[in-house]
Enzyme design. Structure first.
Site, PDB file in Angstrom:
ATOM      1  N   LYS A 161       0.875  -1.174   0.000  1.00  0.00           N
ATOM      2  CA  LYS A 161       0.000   0.000   0.000  1.00  0.00           C
ATOM      3  C   LYS A 161       0.914   1.226   0.000  1.00  0.00           C
ATOM      4  O   LYS A 161       2.000   1.193   0.622  1.00  0.00           O
ATOM      5  CB  LYS A 161      -0.859  -0.042   1.272  1.00  0.00           C
ATOM      6  CG  LYS A 161      -1.929   1.021   1.401  1.00  0.00           C
ATOM      7  CD  LYS A 161      -2.729   0.777   2.688  1.00  0.00           C
ATOM      8  CE  LYS A 161      -3.842   1.772   2.898  1.00  0.00           C
ATOM      9  NZ  LYS A 161      -4.635   1.460   4.121  1.00  0.00           N
ATOM     10  N   SER A 203      -9.458   1.293   3.200  1.00  0.00           N
ATOM     11  CA  SER A 203      -8.634   2.151   2.371  1.00  0.00           C
ATOM     12  C   SER A 203      -7.596   1.397   1.554  1.00  0.00           C
ATOM     13  O   SER A 203      -7.009   1.961   0.629  1.00  0.00           O
ATOM     14  CB  SER A 203      -7.933   3.185   3.254  1.00  0.00           C
ATOM     15  OG  SER A 203      -7.073   2.549   4.184  1.00  0.00           O
ATOM     16  N   SER A 230      -9.561  -1.382   7.272  1.00  0.00           N
ATOM     17  CA  SER A 230      -9.047  -1.011   5.946  1.00  0.00           C
ATOM     18  C   SER A 230      -8.347  -2.131   5.186  1.00  0.00           C
ATOM     19  O   SER A 230      -8.020  -1.958   4.004  1.00  0.00           O
ATOM     20  CB  SER A 230      -8.097   0.182   6.067  1.00  0.00           C
ATOM     21  OG  SER A 230      -8.831   1.354   6.294  1.00  0.00           O
TER      22      SER A 230
END
Lengths: 171, 464
Positions: free
Chosen positions: B46, B122, B146
């Protein structure tokens, strides 16, 4: 006291398949009770409050009227939502006489070790070495990247000071 | 207006990236090394993990940022043979549950052919990359769900360990008392292999569990472990039975529980009353900590700046900082910073402290229903009739289209918070939790703090 409270949350009965089916068809509550627009008690949030928060947050204070209204509404909605913190207070939470402190999941908060002494801290400082895995280099210094040449300032290897203007200098 | 926003969100920077899952890819790919535990496994990060590539957090404010050091988790993966394939799209600074809050546009969901559904957030780009089979695994971050939520939407496994298990050094902080590093993969073998590499103390991270505590957690888990092949006691939290739960998720929940009953496991109804206050507590703590963490970004020392700092008169520095932050952060991040600062201000009251009290109560209530004691919080009384794990769906609703999500959010932004109800309690209590695909939906399993092995075993019972 705590143990008595804990026991209240456990159950003992093993569910049959029919009981599971009935349970999972049931509804215990609705999230809408939290998210439904409720701005009661948020009238104190006015354009002046928003302006103060924008400044505190390091944003430009001048925003369009439309954006201002959106942000005020957001603050009011959020506060209406946060006020639900005070719903459903269990006896244990409401009656606690412990001093208020911030609860965290840090080992040191729950199982504190020996406190550091001044000598421990001095030793740690003395034995500090730059760690390249942290991006630290041998040559780095707190003032080295400074390009400032403010009149009256002093820059050397260890510190940086800004000398205030005296009355003589400002005349 | 909305359709224009949707078209903007579907803009892809890289035509070879069908799901807009990547923010950057390395210019060259190393061939990898043999003989290591992760050899021949490809992975992504990420884009809030620092490594030698750029790290943007999907924000204009960090769009030109390159870190001088790497995250411990990324270094450990490299040292153990993992082959890096790029940095993934995400909601800006981790703020969102749809990956629509990204400077680089939304990631889309490979599981749906129409290409219009959210990947979740996310860590949406990570979930999309793993789901599309581009890499074997990805590291994401899970603050309130997330990793688990996008894994659920994209049909892959998403695992969040106990708070403090995996080092957060070199991972950009959103809400430091809640942030954890998580793993997304398509199979349990990969999840456990990667976890085995990352599960160690890191002295650079002050929240990393010390080695002695890890040993104790293992002993405590072994003491209550019923043993491989033995029946588990599995709890159904009644506070997760909300009106908004979709029929598909109810059906999936029932189906998984019946499967476990058929295997001989014991199912119990349990109650955690503080779950009802957990959404408000979470969004109080997360926005307050975010406001504090993101105050460091000024565009002067690094990151996006409207003007070159050396050309600026010192009198106008604060004006420049305000301009950089107003132009550099996206609208959702700005809103959460404002909400956080207001929550912390004397104008509103001491809600942060109240939220941490709710959190403390939630931990006590979890301690009251698990069989295993909580060694971290010194709650050492075992509940003999307690549960080994808890089971629920991962998400309240089904995977929406981007347009549906944005419309719902525009009506009332609290609607986007609502879908986090099932994932937030584990985050507030620091518990390990995993989302595993089940039919077209997903099941979440949670266990006591430090009981990752029982969590993995329960997951395998379902997946096998």
């Amino acid at each position: 006291m705590l143990l008595r409270n804990l026991r209240r949350y456990s159950t003992t009965s093993r569910l049959t398949k029919e009981e599971v089916k009935a349970l999972l068809k049931s509804t215990h509550w609705s999230i809408e009770s939290l998210t439904a627009s409720n701005q009661t008690g948020t009238d104190a949030i006015k354009p002046k409050t928003l302006s103060k928060m924008l400044k505190l947050s390091g944003f430009q204070e001048s925003v369009s009227k439309e954006r201002e209204q959106v942000l005020i509404n957001s603050l009011r909605t959020q506060m209406g939502f946060i006020n639900h913190l005070y719903d459903n207070q269990s006896d244990a939470l409401a009656q606690t006489d412990e001093p208020l402190h911030s609860f965290r999941l840090l080992v040191s908060d729950h199982q504190p070790g020996s406190p550091l002494t001044l000598n421990d801290i001095k030793d740690q400082i003395k034995n500090q070495v730059p760690d390249s895995t942290k991006g630290e280099t041998q040559e780095w210094g707190a003032t080295h990247n400074s390009k400032s040449n403010i009149e009256g300032s002093k820059i050397d290897d260890e510190y940086f000071t800004v000398k205030p203007f005296s009355n003589e200098e400002t005349k | 207006m909305l359709s224009r926003r949707v078209r903007t969100f579907k803009r892809h920077l890289n035509t070879n990236d069908a799901y807009n899952a990547f923010i950057s890819k390395p210019s060259s790919v190393s061939p990898g090394v043999d003989g290591r535990i992760l050899s021949h496994l490809t992975y992504t990060l990420k884009d809030n993990f620092m490594n030698s590539d750029s790290t943007t957090c999907a924000s204009k404010l960090l769009s030109n940022f390159k870190s001088p050091y790497s995250a411990t988790a990324a270094s450990l993966i490299d040292e153990n043979g993992g082959q890096f394939r790029g940095k993934n799209n995400m909601d800006e600074f981790g703020m969102g549950s749809s990956n629509t809050n990204s400077y680089y546009g939304a990631a889309t969901n490979p599981k749906y052919e129409d290409g219009d559904r959210i990947a979740g957030g996310s860590s949406g780009g990570s979930a999309a990359a793993v789901s599309a089979g581009v890499v074997n695994f990805s590291l994401g971050t899970d603050t309130g769900g997330s990793v688990r939520l996008p894994a659920s939407y994209c049909g892959v496994i998403g695992f969040k360990p106990s708070y403090g298990r995996i080092s957060r050094w070199g991972v950009v902080a959103y809400a430091q008392s809640l942030d954890t590093v998580g793993i997304l993969a398509r199979d349990m073998d990969t999840v456990e292999k990667v976890y085995g590499v990352l599960n160690r103390h890191d002295e650079k991270d002050p929240t990393s569990l010390p080695a002695g505590i890890r040993d104790m957690l293992q002993s405590v888990e072994e003491a209550v472990d019923p043993g491989a092949g033995e029946g588990l006691t599995i709890g159904i939290p009644q506070e997760f039975l909300v009106k908004e739960l979709s029929p598909q998720n109810r059906e999936c929940w029932l189906n998984a529980v019946e499967r476990l009953q058929d295997m001989g496991h014991t199912i119990k109804r349990i109650s955690i009353p503080s779950i009802k206050s957990s959404l408000s507590a979470y969004y109080t703590i997360a926005t307050a900590e975010a406001a504090s963490n993101l105050s460091r970004y000024d565009g002067l020392r690094y990151g996006f700046s409207q003007e070159a700092p050396e050309d600026v008169d010192l009198d106008t520095v604060s004006a420049l900082i305000a301009k950089n932050r107003s132009l550099g952060f996206g609208p959702e991040v700005q809103k959460r910073i404002l909400l956080g600062n207001y929550t912390l201000s004397s104008d509103s009251g001491n809600h942060y402290l109240k939220a941490t009290q709710v959190r403390k109560q939630l931990v006590h209530e979890f301690n009251g229903i698990f069989k295993s004691p909580n060694f971290l919080t010194n709650s050492l009384d075992a509940q003999e009739d307690g549960c080994d794990v808890l089971i629920s769906p991962t998400s309240v609703g089904d995977t929406p289209t981007i347009e549906e999500f944005l419309r719902n959010d525009a009506d009332n932004f609290l609607n986007s918070y609502a879908n986090d109800l099932l994932t937030i309690p584990a985050s507030l209590a620091g518990l390990p939790a995993i989302s595993i695909p089940w039919g077209n939906q997903s099941i979440q399993i949670m266990s006591q703090f430090g009981n990752e092995h029982i969590l993995f075993r329960a997951s395998r019972y379902l997946l096998n």
